[in-house]
Motif scaffolding. Structure first.
Motif, PDB file in Angstrom:
ATOM      1  N   ASN A  24      62.972  72.065   8.003  1.00  0.00           N
ATOM      2  CA  ASN A  24      62.695  71.598   9.367  1.00  0.00           C
ATOM      3  C   ASN A  24      62.397  72.775  10.274  1.00  0.00           C
ATOM      4  O   ASN A  24      62.963  73.839  10.129  1.00  0.00           O
ATOM      5  CB  ASN A  24      63.914  70.863   9.927  1.00  0.00           C
ATOM      6  CG  ASN A  24      64.292  69.690   9.062  1.00  0.00           C
ATOM      7  OD1 ASN A  24      63.434  68.956   8.612  1.00  0.00           O
ATOM      8  ND2 ASN A  24      65.589  69.529   8.828  1.00  0.00           N
ATOM      9  N   VAL A  25      61.525  72.528  11.241  1.00  0.00           N
ATOM     10  CA  VAL A  25      61.190  73.574  12.212  1.00  0.00           C
ATOM     11  C   VAL A  25      62.387  73.779  13.140  1.00  0.00           C
ATOM     12  O   VAL A  25      62.830  72.839  13.792  1.00  0.00           O
ATOM     13  CB  VAL A  25      59.956  73.155  13.050  1.00  0.00           C
ATOM     14  CG1 VAL A  25      59.710  74.157  14.165  1.00  0.00           C
ATOM     15  CG2 VAL A  25      58.738  73.013  12.157  1.00  0.00           C
ATOM     16  N   VAL A  26      62.932  74.987  13.187  1.00  0.00           N
ATOM     17  CA  VAL A  26      64.026  75.233  14.128  1.00  0.00           C
ATOM     18  C   VAL A  26      63.573  76.050  15.330  1.00  0.00           C
ATOM     19  O   VAL A  26      64.163  75.988  16.390  1.00  0.00           O
ATOM     20  CB  VAL A  26      65.251  75.918  13.486  1.00  0.00           C
ATOM     21  CG1 VAL A  26      65.940  74.963  12.561  1.00  0.00           C
ATOM     22  CG2 VAL A  26      64.878  77.180  12.766  1.00  0.00           C
TER      23      VAL A  26
ATOM     24  N   MET B 171      54.296  81.076  19.879  1.00  0.00           N
ATOM     25  CA  MET B 171      52.837  81.033  19.776  1.00  0.00           C
ATOM     26  C   MET B 171      52.217  82.058  20.691  1.00  0.00           C
ATOM     27  O   MET B 171      52.709  82.301  21.784  1.00  0.00           O
ATOM     28  CB  MET B 171      52.315  79.667  20.228  1.00  0.00           C
ATOM     29  CG  MET B 171      52.535  78.564  19.248  1.00  0.00           C
ATOM     30  SD  MET B 171      51.891  77.045  19.907  1.00  0.00           S
ATOM     31  CE  MET B 171      50.164  77.262  19.548  1.00  0.00           C
TER      32      MET B 171
ATOM     33  N   ARG C 194      53.051  72.905  22.215  1.00  0.00           N
ATOM     34  CA  ARG C 194      54.435  73.369  22.117  1.00  0.00           C
ATOM     35  C   ARG C 194      55.428  72.235  22.301  1.00  0.00           C
ATOM     36  O   ARG C 194      56.384  72.099  21.552  1.00  0.00           O
ATOM     37  CB  ARG C 194      54.708  74.412  23.188  1.00  0.00           C
ATOM     38  CG  ARG C 194      54.089  75.750  22.929  1.00  0.00           C
ATOM     39  CD  ARG C 194      54.144  76.561  24.225  1.00  0.00           C
ATOM     40  NE  ARG C 194      53.866  77.968  24.014  1.00  0.00           N
ATOM     41  CZ  ARG C 194      52.658  78.460  23.859  1.00  0.00           C
ATOM     42  NH1 ARG C 194      51.620  77.672  23.876  1.00  0.00           N
ATOM     43  NH2 ARG C 194      52.495  79.758  23.675  1.00  0.00           N
TER      44      ARG C 194
ATOM     45  N   PHE D 105      59.858  78.234  17.083  1.00  0.00           N
ATOM     46  CA  PHE D 105      58.487  78.701  16.896  1.00  0.00           C
ATOM     47  C   PHE D 105      58.057  79.512  18.095  1.00  0.00           C
ATOM     48  O   PHE D 105      58.604  79.374  19.182  1.00  0.00           O
ATOM     49  CB  PHE D 105      57.532  77.528  16.667  1.00  0.00           C
ATOM     50  CG  PHE D 105      57.461  76.561  17.809  1.00  0.00           C
ATOM     51  CD1 PHE D 105      58.282  75.447  17.838  1.00  0.00           C
ATOM     52  CD2 PHE D 105      56.571  76.757  18.864  1.00  0.00           C
ATOM     53  CE1 PHE D 105      58.215  74.550  18.886  1.00  0.00           C
ATOM     54  CE2 PHE D 105      56.502  75.865  19.909  1.00  0.00           C
ATOM     55  CZ  PHE D 105      57.325  74.751  19.921  1.00  0.00           C
TER      56      PHE D 105
ATOM     57  N   GLU E  71      66.288  73.044   4.957  1.00  0.00           N
ATOM     58  CA  GLU E  71      65.695  71.758   4.588  1.00  0.00           C
ATOM     59  C   GLU E  71      64.222  71.682   4.924  1.00  0.00           C
ATOM     60  O   GLU E  71      63.592  70.647   4.774  1.00  0.00           O
ATOM     61  CB  GLU E  71      66.428  70.612   5.310  1.00  0.00           C
ATOM     62  CG  GLU E  71      67.620  70.096   4.531  1.00  0.00           C
ATOM     63  CD  GLU E  71      68.806  69.974   5.446  1.00  0.00           C
ATOM     64  OE1 GLU E  71      68.634  69.352   6.518  1.00  0.00           O
ATOM     65  OE2 GLU E  71      69.860  70.525   5.123  1.00  0.00           O
TER      66      GLU E  71
ATOM     67  N   ILE F 187      51.967  72.883  14.466  1.00  0.00           N
ATOM     68  CA  ILE F 187      53.146  73.623  14.056  1.00  0.00           C
ATOM     69  C   ILE F 187      53.895  72.850  12.981  1.00  0.00           C
ATOM     70  O   ILE F 187      54.261  73.382  11.926  1.00  0.00           O
ATOM     71  CB  ILE F 187      54.040  73.890  15.281  1.00  0.00           C
ATOM     72  CG1 ILE F 187      53.316  74.885  16.171  1.00  0.00           C
ATOM     73  CG2 ILE F 187      55.392  74.411  14.866  1.00  0.00           C
ATOM     74  CD1 ILE F 187      53.895  75.011  17.537  1.00  0.00           C
ATOM     75  N   THR F 188      54.138  71.569  13.253  1.00  0.00           N
ATOM     76  CA  THR F 188      54.813  70.741  12.267  1.00  0.00           C
ATOM     77  C   THR F 188      53.986  70.674  10.988  1.00  0.00           C
ATOM     78  O   THR F 188      54.505  70.806   9.876  1.00  0.00           O
ATOM     79  CB  THR F 188      55.024  69.331  12.833  1.00  0.00           C
ATOM     80  OG1 THR F 188      55.640  69.441  14.115  1.00  0.00           O
ATOM     81  CG2 THR F 188      55.886  68.501  11.925  1.00  0.00           C
TER      82      THR F 188
ATOM     83  N   GLU G 254      58.698  66.757  17.935  1.00  0.00           N
ATOM     84  CA  GLU G 254      58.643  66.379  16.516  1.00  0.00           C
ATOM     85  C   GLU G 254      59.857  66.931  15.773  1.00  0.00           C
ATOM     86  O   GLU G 254      60.453  66.245  14.947  1.00  0.00           O
ATOM     87  CB  GLU G 254      57.353  66.901  15.869  1.00  0.00           C
ATOM     88  CG  GLU G 254      56.128  66.065  16.210  1.00  0.00           C
ATOM     89  CD  GLU G 254      54.821  66.834  16.054  1.00  0.00           C
ATOM     90  OE1 GLU G 254      54.838  67.898  15.417  1.00  0.00           O
ATOM     91  OE2 GLU G 254      53.801  66.348  16.566  1.00  0.00           O
ATOM     92  N   SER G 255      60.223  68.172  16.085  1.00  0.00           N
ATOM     93  CA  SER G 255      61.370  68.744  15.371  1.00  0.00           C
ATOM     94  C   SER G 255      62.656  68.023  15.751  1.00  0.00           C
ATOM     95  O   SER G 255      63.546  67.849  14.927  1.00  0.00           O
ATOM     96  CB  SER G 255      61.486  70.249  15.631  1.00  0.00           C
ATOM     97  OG  SER G 255      61.978  70.486  16.926  1.00  0.00           O
TER      98      SER G 255
ATOM     99  N   ARG H 223      65.198  66.103  13.187  1.00  0.00           N
ATOM    100  CA  ARG H 223      66.638  66.342  13.186  1.00  0.00           C
ATOM    101  C   ARG H 223      67.414  65.044  13.217  1.00  0.00           C
ATOM    102  O   ARG H 223      68.392  64.859  12.515  1.00  0.00           O
ATOM    103  CB  ARG H 223      67.016  67.110  14.442  1.00  0.00           C
ATOM    104  CG  ARG H 223      67.272  68.528  14.232  1.00  0.00           C
ATOM    105  CD  ARG H 223      67.725  69.142  15.506  1.00  0.00           C
ATOM    106  NE  ARG H 223      67.506  70.555  15.409  1.00  0.00           N
ATOM    107  CZ  ARG H 223      68.434  71.481  15.587  1.00  0.00           C
ATOM    108  NH1 ARG H 223      69.636  71.121  15.898  1.00  0.00           N
ATOM    109  NH2 ARG H 223      68.149  72.749  15.460  1.00  0.00           N
TER     110      ARG H 223
ATOM    111  N   ALA I  33      55.419  69.834  19.367  1.00  0.00           N
ATOM    112  CA  ALA I  33      56.071  70.408  18.185  1.00  0.00           C
ATOM    113  C   ALA I  33      57.577  70.341  18.341  1.00  0.00           C
ATOM    114  O   ALA I  33      58.302  69.990  17.404  1.00  0.00           O
ATOM    115  CB  ALA I  33      55.617  71.863  17.990  1.00  0.00           C
TER     116      ALA I  33
END
Lengths: 328, 268, 425
Positions: free
Chosen positions: B120-122, B126, C409, B124, B118, B82-83, C415-416, C420, C412
């Motif tokens: 960044n993943v906020v 799946m 999941r 998700f 920016e 995902i990242t 990582e986020s 941050r 991820a």
């Protein structure tokens, strides 16, 4: 150093502190007359002048007398006297907010002693249902209305002298307070007129009800106390604030469980910061019974003075202390 | 000259992308995952390096991603796909503009990723429990209709009338449903179109879970299917950006991550 | 005839024990070996779980075992009546499979596992009586099913609302009824002295948990969340005096670790608040993945951990009926179980925990098939968004095969969170 003082206060045994303060103030106000002590006639508690040795006079009787002047007199310079009386009352009140009820009022103290007797005997207290509570709570404002309006009507000439201090004629404190100095003379029904007969008859009935009620219900009379209602109107002017920090509250209801006055808001309201309610006698039992840090606290001049803490809770509930605590 | 490798070990295929220190793509290669991912990934990497005439010692940093990322023990780092997908999408769409939503349909899963300004993943979402709405579904359909997977796009645009409703909840049972449709004399073109819309509806539902924000990027093998892209655009009601090489976005993102990590390490 | 017929077929009971032991030991070994700087005092708890779940050691043979189906049955009353409370919520996939034959396919795995366990009758500490509060639908209805296996199951009325006076009175009456029934079963009367003593003891155990939690507020946390889950889980069935003693030694060690700044996690590990369906040993899949992915759980809002210890009982007049009412009030009003109509208290608690423990994010896990936690998801997610706290919603069950999907999941999300943090700097 400051932390040590804070800890000492927050861990305090409230029950003991309250017992001694109540004992000392009871003697001071009920028997103070023997020592020629006088606190004046605008006192915010039930220090009934029918007890000759009382060291203060309950504001309610003064208020009723002041308002009973003929209407022309009231709207003249005499009104200054009423104003001074009121300001004195507010000044006394402002020092302790409603803690006058919980710690100073001899009538309240008497009820707490009756409660202690019941506890000794191992008898369970009874409570009001929520509905009963909400309805009965309004009675104090009816009494307050009688205190304010009856004298005004007397001034207008609608009611005559037999209605003098009408509330006091009904008040159980008038009959009970002199008993402490051996004076049982108030235990009478005055048959001089129908009005007086009814009023003093109610007085005797209330007194009987008072003894039964205080035995089965904690602080029975305080639900109906017009002084309490009067206090609440001026509670904003006090130096003492009763604050709740809602986001620390888990609504566990421990505070409600110990509250003599069955105030639900103390547990359920997590939005208001000022949690003082009109029935509250500021006895601080709820703060003592709150197991969360800083959820409830008393502030003097906006400085946190007595606050709920986990440590204090554990100590007061008799839970042993872990020796290796991180706070040591 | 230093090189950086991003290795995306997916359930169906392995994708490897090589970049230089400026994060430009030098080359990429894909192969099937099979049953021995680790071996095949190594072989694929070696053959890619050979093709590009790069010495293995110039490979400064390797980042692995995808389901099999933890199996690739030579990797210097591993990150979730995902990242990696998000990073790759932003880089691949640099000339197009800001990307806020990334849609990926892989061999056996699909995802929707929401990004902030920016990058960044906020958030998700799946779908990796069910093959309906994934590349597998397209494989099954193409096989049943006896056409190539790469022909699906052409057939889509030859369809006439409204797309058929292909409602299977299960990709395996889709076969039975297609038999039924063929039996009712529906054309292959109409069926293909219906299948695309069925997948599109599912994927749009997934995307709505993370919020549809403009600057939409679509990648994964099935993104090369123009018919599918058309169906998704119609269901979303918005235009979407397809990169030049949709299959390698995730491995590209992993390689970029490698460049950043390498630089961070050098600065310590 | 081939030689294959010579082998013995394992009895169902042995098979079940073996599989459960495998599940248990796999997790315990991983906790012991996969993380850096293990806490020495945790050995007591690892050993306890191994003894009970791998070697099937019985801990309470001399006592009457009072089984409880949910957190709302007061342990204070059980101890005061000389019983030993044993929380029966089950976390084994082996038992879940047994229960799957008896309950609907989509049912909550925790209830399936609990029912499966009863069906097999294979207890090291078999409950002599079971009290089942009417909480969620599946727990409520499983009582009758369990009864068909020959157990004595008593329903305890629990209200679905907690705001009204009616519900308070309802549960107070319900607790009195519970006390009467248990009293009768034990042939003992509840005395003021015993009840006060048990309230104090449970209160002390709770205060030890609060001490433990203080260490988790620090920037450098000396203990992993998964270890804390083990500790609180042990409270379900361990001898309370042993548990208290083990906690006291643990706290001494944590004090030292705290002074020496020993970090159970990495320097930049994101701090997580865990909430949702309770992780019951050995179903620690998700906390395990979280802490293996370089994050650390600093607080939780679950009924198998925090909820048991968070709120304490306060009594005004120490007479039996007053104590019972205080206990009833606390178990009802402080409860943040999602079975209630409104869940404001739960949301407030999660936000408060996130602030108090300086969490970077919240992970909300719901069992597939758990109506109440699944339905609450929306309101919790909205509240977190409003408060600016990142949250991940994850569904799982007891099956061991989901590892890849869950770890993708969770990783991820972590990582986020790291990104941050880095950006905030």
């Amino acid at each position: 150093m400051l932390n040590k003082i804070k800890k000492f206060i927050n861990n305090g045994d409230l029950r003991k502190v309250r017992f001694w303060i109540q004992l000392v103030t009871f003697i001071l106000f009920v028997y103070g007359g023997y020592f020629a002590i006088s606190f004046g006639s605008s006192f915010p508690i039930f220090t009934c002048p029918f007890n000759d040795e009382s060291s203060a006079i309950c504001y309610l009787i003064s208020l009723q007398h002041q308002l009973a002047m003929p209407t022309q007199v009231i709207f003249s310079m005499a009104s200054l006297g009423i104003l001074i009386g009121l300001i004195t009352f507010i000044a006394w009140f402002a020092v302790l907010n409603k803690a006058w009820c919980g710690y100073m009022c001899p009538f309240g103290t008497l009820q707490d002693w009756i409660t202690a007797l019941r506890k000794r005997m191992g008898i369970r207290f009874s409570t009001y249902t929520q509905n009963e509570f909400e309805n009965l709570s309004k009675i104090k404002y009816i009494f307050l209305a009688i205190i304010l309006l009856v004298p005004l009507f007397m001034g207008l000439g609608v009611l005559d002298r037999e209605w003098t201090h009408a509330f006091c004629q009904m008040c159980p404190a008038r009959i009970i307070s002199p008993m402490f100095v051996g004076d049982f003379s108030q235990w009478t029904i005055d048959f001089s007129s129908i009005t007086v007969m009814i009023l003093t008859g109610i007085g005797v009935a209330f007194t009987g009800l008072f003894f039964v009620g205080s035995f089965v219900k904690k602080r029975f009379f305080c639900f109906f106390c017009p002084m309490s209602g009067l206090h609440y109107i001026f509670s904003k002017f006090s130096i003492i604030r009763f604050t709740k920090e809602g986001d620390k509250c888990t609504r566990c209801g421990d505070c409600y469980a110990v509250c003599d006055m069955q105030i639900k808001d103390i547990a359920d309201d997590v939005i208001s910061k000022n949690i003082l309610r009109d029935d509250c006698i500021l006895c601080l039992k709820c703060v003592a019974a709150c197991p969360e840090d800083d959820a409830l606290h008393i502030d003097i001049f906006n400085i946190k003075t007595f606050s709920s803490t986990k440590e204090g809770f554990n100590k007061r509930m008799g839970i042993q202390k872990f020796k290796g605590s991180i706070d040591e | 000259m230093k090189y950086f490798a991003g290795i995306d070990i997916g359930s169906t295929s392995i994708k490897i992308t090589l970049t230089d220190e400026e994060k430009n793509i030098i080359g990429f290669k894909t192969s099937a995952s099979g049953s021995m991912f680790y071996k095949y990934a190594q072989e694929t990497l070696d053959s890619l390096l050979q093709e590009l005439n790069i010495d293995k010692n110039d490979l400064a940093y390797i980042v692995a991603t995808g389901y099999g990322r933890k199996l690739y023990k030579e990797a210097d780092e591993n990150i979730s796909e995902i990242t990696a997908n998000a990073i790759g999408a932003i880089a691949a769409a640099k000339e197009y503009g800001e990307i806020k939503t990334v849609i990926n349909i892989g061999g056996q899963d699909s995802k929707a990723i929401s990004l902030d300004s920016e990058g960044n993943v906020v958030n998700f979402a799946m779908n990796d429990r069910c093959a309906a709405g994934t590349g597998k579904f397209l494989d099954v359909v193409a096989l049943k209709l006896e056409i190539g997977v790469d022909e699906l796009g052409d057939y889509h645009f030859k369809s006439t009338g409204t797309p058929l409703s292909v409602s299977s909840t299960c990709a395996v049972f889709a076969e039975s449903e297609i038999i039924g449709l063929l039996g009712n004399n529906h054309s292959v073109e109409d069926i293909v179109c219906g299948v695309h819309y069925s997948i599109a509806k599912r994927i749009v539902k997934l995307v709505k879970r993370v919020g549809v924000k403009e600057g939409i990027y679509f990648d994964g093998g099935p993104a090369m299917n123009e018919g599918l892209v058309n169906a998704i655009e119609n269901e979303l009601g918005k235009k979407i950006f397809i990169p030049k090489y949709p299959q390698v976005t995730t491995s590209y993102g992993a390689a970029i991550m490698g460049v950043d990590s390498y630089r961070y390490e050098q600065n310590l | 005839m081939s030689n294959n017929n010579q082998h013995k077929i394992e009895s169902p009971k042995d098979r079940q024990n073996r599989h459960k032991a495998m599940e248990a030991i796999k997790l315990l070994n991983s906790i012991k070996e996969d993380f850096k700087s293990p806490v020495k005092s945790m050995d007591y708890f690892y050993d306890l779980f191994e003894r009970v779940y791998c070697k099937n050691e019985a801990l309470h043979s001399e006592n009457v075992k009072v089984g409880t189906m949910c957190i709302q049955i007061p342990s204070e009353i059980i101890y005061a009546l000389d019983g030993v409370p044993i929380r029966l919520c089950n976390g084994f996939y082996t038992d879940d499979e047994i229960g799957s034959d008896l309950l609907p396919q989509k049912a909550c795995p925790l209830v399936k596992a609990t029912v499966g366990h009863f069906a097999s009758g294979n207890f090291s500490d078999k409950p002599d009586i079971v009290f089942s509060p009417t909480t969620c639908d599946q727990k409520t209805k499983s009582g009758a099913i369990i009864q068909t296996f020959g157990y004595d199951v008593i329903d305890v009325d629990f209200p679905r609302t907690k705001e009204s006076e009616e519900s308070r009175e309802y549960f107070r009456k319900s607790i009195k009824e519970f006390t009467t029934k248990l009293s009768k079963f034990q042939n003992k009367k509840l005395s003021r002295k015993n009840l006060k003593a048990s309230i104090s003891k449970i209160g002390y155990a709770q205060s030890l948990y609060h001490e433990l939690s203080k260490y988790r507020e620090n920037t450098i946390v000396p203990i992993l969340g998964i270890d804390v889950f083990l500790i609180t889980n042990a409270f379900f069935f361990d001898k309370i005096d042993n548990w208290i003693e083990a906690m006291e030694s643990l706290l001494v060690e944590l004090d030292n670790r705290n002074k020496e700044k020993i970090n159970a996690a990495g320097k930049l590990s994101p701090r997580i608040v865990y909430t949702g369906s309770p992780p019951i040993f050995p179903n620690y899949k998700i906390p395990h993945i979280i802490e293996q992915s370089d994050a650390i759980i600093v607080a939780d809002e679950t009924c198998s951990s925090n909820r048991m210890f968070n709120d304490m009982v306060a009594v005004d007049e120490w007479l039996v009926n007053d104590m019972l009412d205080s206990i009833a009030d606390k178990y009802l009003k402080a409860c943040t179980c999602p079975i209630f109509t409104k869940n404001d208290d739960r949301i407030r608690r999660i936000i408060h925990l996130a602030k108090q423990y300086k969490a970077d994010g919240v992970i909300y896990q719901a069992f597939a098939g758990c109506t109440v936690y699944e339905m609450e998801q929306r309101s919790v997610l909205e509240a977190m968004e409003k408060a600016g706290i990142p949250i991940l919603y994850i569904e799982s069950d007891y099956s061991p095969s989901q590892h890849g999907q869950l770890s993708t999941r969770i990783e991820a999300f972590i990582e986020s969170l790291k990104t941050r943090r880095r950006n905030k700097k």
